[in-house]
Design a protein around this motif. Structure first.
Motif, short mmCIF file in Angstrom:
data_model
loop_
_atom_site.label_atom_id
_atom_site.label_comp_id
_atom_site.label_asym_id
_atom_site.label_seq_id
_atom_site.Cartn_x
_atom_site.Cartn_y
_atom_site.Cartn_z
N LEU A 175 16.94 36.51 17.18
CA LEU A 175 18.15 37.16 17.42
C LEU A 175 17.55 38.70 17.77
O LEU A 175 16.96 39.41 16.96
N HIS A 176 17.88 39.06 18.70
CA HIS A 176 17.47 40.45 19.55
C HIS A 176 18.80 41.15 19.51
O HIS A 176 19.45 41.12 20.64
N CYS A 177 18.85 42.01 18.61
CA CYS A 177 20.30 42.88 18.78
C CYS A 177 20.48 44.41 18.73
O CYS A 177 19.21 44.89 18.17
N HIS A 178 21.08 44.83 19.69
CA HIS A 178 21.26 46.27 19.71
C HIS A 178 22.48 47.02 19.10
O HIS A 178 23.48 46.15 19.08
N GLY A 179 22.42 48.36 19.00
CA GLY A 179 23.46 49.15 18.26
C GLY A 179 24.26 49.67 19.20
O GLY A 179 25.13 50.80 18.72
N ARG A 213 6.95 47.42 20.75
CA ARG A 213 7.39 47.15 21.96
C ARG A 213 8.59 47.83 22.16
O ARG A 213 8.76 48.72 23.15
N ASP A 214 9.83 47.39 21.78
CA ASP A 214 11.20 48.01 22.10
C ASP A 214 11.34 49.60 21.67
O ASP A 214 11.84 50.55 22.38
N GLY A 215 10.56 49.66 20.52
CA GLY A 215 10.73 51.10 19.89
C GLY A 215 9.96 51.87 20.80
O GLY A 215 10.22 53.17 21.20
ZN LIG Z 1 15.79 45.32 23.17
#
Ligand SMILES: [Zn+2]
Length: 412
Positions: free
Chosen positions: A201-205, A12-14
């Motif tokens: 937990l949905h974390c971005h870099g 999905r996010d990928g």
């Molecule tokens: Zn996301």
């Protein structure tokens, strides 16, 4: 004691990452590998997007057949009634959903541009949750998009409303990677204590902390008395600077100083599959694994400098925190250096039988071989690169499913 689970969002996010994507066959293989490594749930796609329908239905069929088991397959939707209705119309057997809506003032004011108030947001979300139940959903997670830029009081109100309507989890989205380990710990702990729902937990870099914030957020959820569901992607592929990398996060949870003594995994993770899934994602996204990637990078176990090489030869633990064997590394890889026959959208039967013979697949008749070849050709039309062994094996083993996966009917 509450536990940590992994909810992977590569499919999905990928795949919504700019410039990158996966074919439907690649997404399917990804679900299979995620199941093997022990991920609790794969966010396997977008049930309101027409070109996903056949893929989503085929994967739900694989779940029914026991091929994708015990992993859960969950779809991502906007938290509005119209999306719920479309999802169940296009993919009637979908049972697990995450419903997403923005909660920060930034997004409410600048994305919805005054069309929605904070109360409208909660209203939309609860109506969507009710609709999901009414259509037969078995589990519903509610996503607070941009949660890290949302004030805590409103987040608690939002979470409590979700809980009142029966939601199973609250997804805390650090959409812009704004949190640090200290802030996410405090916020998520308060959410867990006040909302009393398991927290994702949905974390971005964006600030280079996706794994660290995931870990701290999970600690916050558990210290607040709730299970933690860490969202990951394979190789960290995701919007902009990416998401928390699956393998790195597993390593952080299980190997970092003292953490695993107090914070434990809910399901069983098979780290031995790490190398395979990382390599496959690299091939499928066509993005090399960085040389210094934790666990799976080419240099993760490489030593050159005299002191380090000497030390590691005497005892690997001198300079390695974990062994390469634990990640399924160390097997030699065969690379063809002479004549090569590959599959493509214009492959013929003789070359195809040769390739399948090399991976010990034989066909009972010419017709059967021809049918599988036809599917392989279609798979190549979408992938634009020679299929890997597991993809060929999948098509040969499940031709009926492959046929559904590969069917794109834009005019229907
Ligand atoms: Zn996301």
């Amino acid at each position: 004691m509450s536990k940590i689970y992994f909810l992977d969002v590569t499919n999905r996010d990928g795949v919504q990452t700019a410039k990158l994507g996966l074919s439907k066959l690649e997404k399917t293989l990804m679900n299979i590998y995620l199941n093997e490594i022990g991920v609790f749930q794969s966010e396997f796609g977008f049930p309101t997007t027409k070109h996903e329908s056949n893929y989503l239905k085929a994967n739900l069929e694989l779940a029914e057949m026991g091929v994708l088991k015990p992993i859960r397959l969950g779809g991502w939707l906007r938290a509005i009634i119209a999306d719920i209705e479309t999802a169940f119309k296009l993919v009637p057997n979908i049972r697990h959903l995450n419903l997403s809506i923005s909660t920060s003032n930034q997004m409410i004011q600048s994305k919805f541009q005054g069309r929605k108030s904070r109360d409208d947001i909660i209203n939309d979300m609860t109506q969507a949750v009710d609709a999901a139940w009414a259509h037969g959903a078995e589990s519903v997670g509610v996503n607070a998009e941009d949660a890290s830029r949302t004030d805590l009081d409103y987040l608690v109100k939002f979470g409590k409303a979700a809980k009142e309507h029966g939601a199973n989890r609250l997804r805390y989205c650090d959409t812009l990677g704004y949190d640090n380990p200290f802030t996410i710990y405090e916020t998520v702990r308060a959410l867990a204590e006040n909302v009393a729902l398991p927290i994702e937990l949905h974390c971005h870099g964006d600030l280079g902390m996706a794994v660290a914030t995931s870990l701290a957020g999970a600690k916050g959820a558990i210290d607040g008395g709730q299970d933690a569901y860490i969202n990951t992607t394979v190789n960290g592929i995701g919007e902009r600077a990416g998401n928390a990398d699956l393998v790195a996060t597993i390593l952080a949870v299980t190997k970092s100083k003292g953490f695993a003594e107090k914070y434990q995994l809910g399901g069983s993770i098979d780290l031995l599959k790490a190398w395979k899934i990382a390599k496959f994602a690299s091939y499928a996204f066509n993005v090399p694994i960085p040389i210094n990637q934790p666990g799976v990078g080419a240099n993760a176990f490489a030593h050159e400098c005299g002191i380090h090489a000497d030390g590691v030869l005497k005892d690997p633990e001198n300079y390695e925190l974990y062994g390469f064997e634990e990640l399924g590394r160390g097997e030699p890889e065969l690379v063809e250096t002479g004549r090569e026959i590959s599959t493509g959208e214009y492959s013929g039967i003789s070359g195809f039988r040769h390739i399948m013979g090399q991976i010990a697949v034989s066909f009972s008749s010419k017709e059967e071989a021809q049918e599988v070849l036809e599917l392989v050709r279609y798979a190549n039309v979408e992938a634009h690169k020679p299929l890997v062994e597991d993809e060929l094996l999948f098509i040969a083993k499940y031709p009926a499913i492959a046929k559904k996966l590969l069917a794109l009917n834009p005019l229907d």
